[in-house]
Design a protein around this motif. Structure first.
Motif, PDB file in Angstrom:
ATOM      1  N   LEU A  63      31.470  35.054  73.777  1.00 43.13           N
ATOM      2  CA  LEU A  63      31.864  36.320  73.167  1.00 43.13           C
ATOM      3  C   LEU A  63      32.065  36.153  71.668  1.00 43.13           C
ATOM      4  N   GLY A  64      32.687  35.040  71.288  1.00 43.47           N
ATOM      5  CA  GLY A  64      32.874  34.778  69.865  1.00 43.47           C
ATOM      6  C   GLY A  64      31.551  34.644  69.133  1.00 43.47           C
ATOM      7  N   GLU A  65      30.604  33.957  69.761  1.00 46.27           N
ATOM      8  CA  GLU A  65      29.280  33.813  69.151  1.00 46.27           C
ATOM      9  C   GLU A  65      28.593  35.171  69.015  1.00 46.27           C
ATOM     10  N   TYR A  66      28.698  35.978  70.072  1.00 45.75           N
ATOM     11  CA  TYR A  66      28.080  37.306  70.036  1.00 45.75           C
ATOM     12  C   TYR A  66      28.700  38.161  68.939  1.00 45.75           C
ATOM     13  N   GLN A  67      30.031  38.177  68.872  1.00 41.34           N
ATOM     14  CA  GLN A  67      30.708  39.017  67.885  1.00 41.34           C
ATOM     15  C   GLN A  67      30.365  38.593  66.460  1.00 41.34           C
ATOM     16  N   ALA A  68      30.253  37.293  66.246  1.00 41.11           N
ATOM     17  CA  ALA A  68      29.895  36.811  64.912  1.00 41.11           C
ATOM     18  C   ALA A  68      28.469  37.218  64.548  1.00 41.11           C
ATOM     19  N   ALA A  69      27.545  37.063  65.510  1.00 42.57           N
ATOM     20  CA  ALA A  69      26.146  37.429  65.255  1.00 42.57           C
ATOM     21  C   ALA A  69      26.010  38.927  65.041  1.00 42.57           C
ATOM     22  N   ARG A  70      26.728  39.701  65.844  1.00 43.49           N
ATOM     23  CA  ARG A  70      26.630  41.159  65.735  1.00 43.49           C
ATOM     24  C   ARG A  70      27.221  41.649  64.418  1.00 43.49           C
ATOM     25  N   ALA A  71      28.324  41.043  63.999  1.00 46.77           N
ATOM     26  CA  ALA A  71      28.950  41.442  62.737  1.00 46.77           C
ATOM     27  C   ALA A  71      28.019  41.158  61.558  1.00 46.77           C
ATOM     28  N   ALA A  72      27.353  40.007  61.607  1.00 46.33           N
ATOM     29  CA  ALA A  72      26.417  39.671  60.531  1.00 46.33           C
ATOM     30  C   ALA A  72      25.249  40.655  60.506  1.00 46.33           C
TER      31      ALA A  72
END
Length: 404
Positions: A63-72
């Motif tokens: 989830l952390g990886e997804y949120q970071a990628a989505r935010a970028a």
């Protein structure tokens, strides 16, 4: 949430048993300091993580990886679509002042598309907020019921499909549409098989309406309200002429239809002439009753014709005198007259370079696989023409062509 808390609390005593040092004087007194430190660290992590299972820990990591990628991605996409909006404002201002539009007035890069990790599935049950119940989309039976209840009126349905097609062809030609425009747009909108009462979603074996779009040119309820407001005087004139030429019981029926039409036009005109105000009416039983006129053998062909004719007249009013191709007319039909004309008036050399994203809002573009795949104006017009060519061979399209 309570379930996961109870699970964590239930695990704590076991963790204490496993990880806590043995009583003094036991064999564990002889454990090396490194082992004791490792146990202490593991116990600390256990409490810090709330006693989460390995599956939950893996979910949190993903989830952390997804949120970071989505935010970028959102940061990059936000900047791109802001530029699209600013360029559009610049073009509109230049048109108002009569200045020429150039390539510099468009964003020439294609928009970023998200290709990062997908949002992971939480292995624990989550509380999901209640979504408001969607209002059912009205279908033909609902439109007929509304017309009967509000106006004591039932549209006069054609005796056959070809009767409606002939009525549409006569009025369309007399109003200034060409055979090519009418038949090819019909082929694109309905797949070349649609009936006068075909509704989006309830076609080609579909069972559920996906919108109120209906008929040869797929009018929404809002389209019907808007056309009654803006072109109602023309509809009343044509129907009045027919009443004057008719006698006997048929005349009585037409006179009642004319009375109903005048009431509908008056109601449609009672609000400001904006899409949002017409949409409000379209979402009520009043709007459904107006939309039922699409099914009428006299008024329906006029509504279908003016859905396209308004775009033709808009282009002429803006100084574009060359006849619109069917694909160009469809672009105006799909995207709105102003946006569509932006594409139509573009020289071919520019069409080859300008991305389709310049004519969409972000949400609409990201949900439109056709615009993404065929990502320049030239490609989008070409695929529209190709689909028209293919669907034009179907029975409904051939029958409509024969009606002209």
């Amino acid at each position: 949430m309570h379930h996961s808390i109870r699970k964590s609390l239930a695990l704590v005593p076991f963790a204490l048993v496993v990880l806590a040092p043995a009583a003094r004087g036991g064999a564990s007194d002889a454990l090396p300091p490194a082992v004791r430190d490792a146990k202490a660290q593991l116990l600390s992590q256990f409490f810090a993580q709330g006693g989460a299972s390995p599956a939950v820990l893996e979910y949190r990591r993903k989830l952390g990886e997804y949120q970071a990628a989505r935010a970028a991605f959102d940061e990059e996409a936000g900047a791109y679509w802001s530029q699209i909006s600013e360029k559009r404002k610049t073009r509109n201002a230049k048109r108002r002042s009569g200045q020429q539009i150039t390539l510099d007035d468009y964003v020439l890069e294609h928009p970023p598309l998200y290709n990062g990790p997908k949002r992971p599935v939480n292995p624990e049950p989550e509380e999901t907020p209640e979504r408001p119940t969607k209002k059912p989309i009205p279908v033909v039976a609902d439109l007929l019921r509304a017309a009967q209840e509000l106006y004591q009126f039932a549209p006069q349905r054609p005796s056959s499909e070809v009767e409606f097609k002939r009525a549409y062809a006569r009025y369309a030609l007399a109003s200034g549409l060409t055979r090519e425009q009418a038949v090819r747009v019909y082929s694109f909108e309905t797949g070349g098989t649609g009936s006068y009462d075909v509704q989006a979603g309830i076609e080609h074996g579909g069972k559920r309406a996906i919108s109120t779009a209906m008929g040869y040119n797929q009018l929404l309820t809002t389209n019907s309200v808007e056309l009654l407001a803006e072109q109602g005087h023309e509809f009343i004139r044509v129907l009045s002429d027919k009443v004057a030429r008719t006698s006997g019981p048929a005349r009585q029926s037409l006179e009642h239809k004319l009375v109903v039409l005048k009431k509908m036009v008056a109601h449609a005109k009672s609000v400001p002439d904006t899409w949002s105000e017409h949409e409000k009416i379209g979402n009520t039983a009043q709007g459904w009753a107006m939309h039922a006129m699409v099914l009428d053998i006299d008024v329906g062909p006029m509504l279908q014709t003016h859905k396209l004719l308004t775009s033709v007249l808009f282009a002429r009013a803006k100084g574009y005198t060359r006849p619109l191709s069917a694909a160009e007319l469809e672009m105006m039909n799909l995207t709105g007259d102003g946006t569509g004309l932006d594409m139509v008036t573009m020289p071919q050399a520019m069409r080859e370079q300008v991305p389709t994203s310049n004519f969409f809002q972000r949400g609409g573009y990201e949900r439109n696989p056709v615009a993404i795949r065929h990502n320049t104006v030239a490609k989008l017009l070409a695929v529209t023409d190709t689909r028209m060519d293919s669907n034009g061979n179907n029975a409904g399209a051939r029958e409509l062509a024969g009606a002209f």
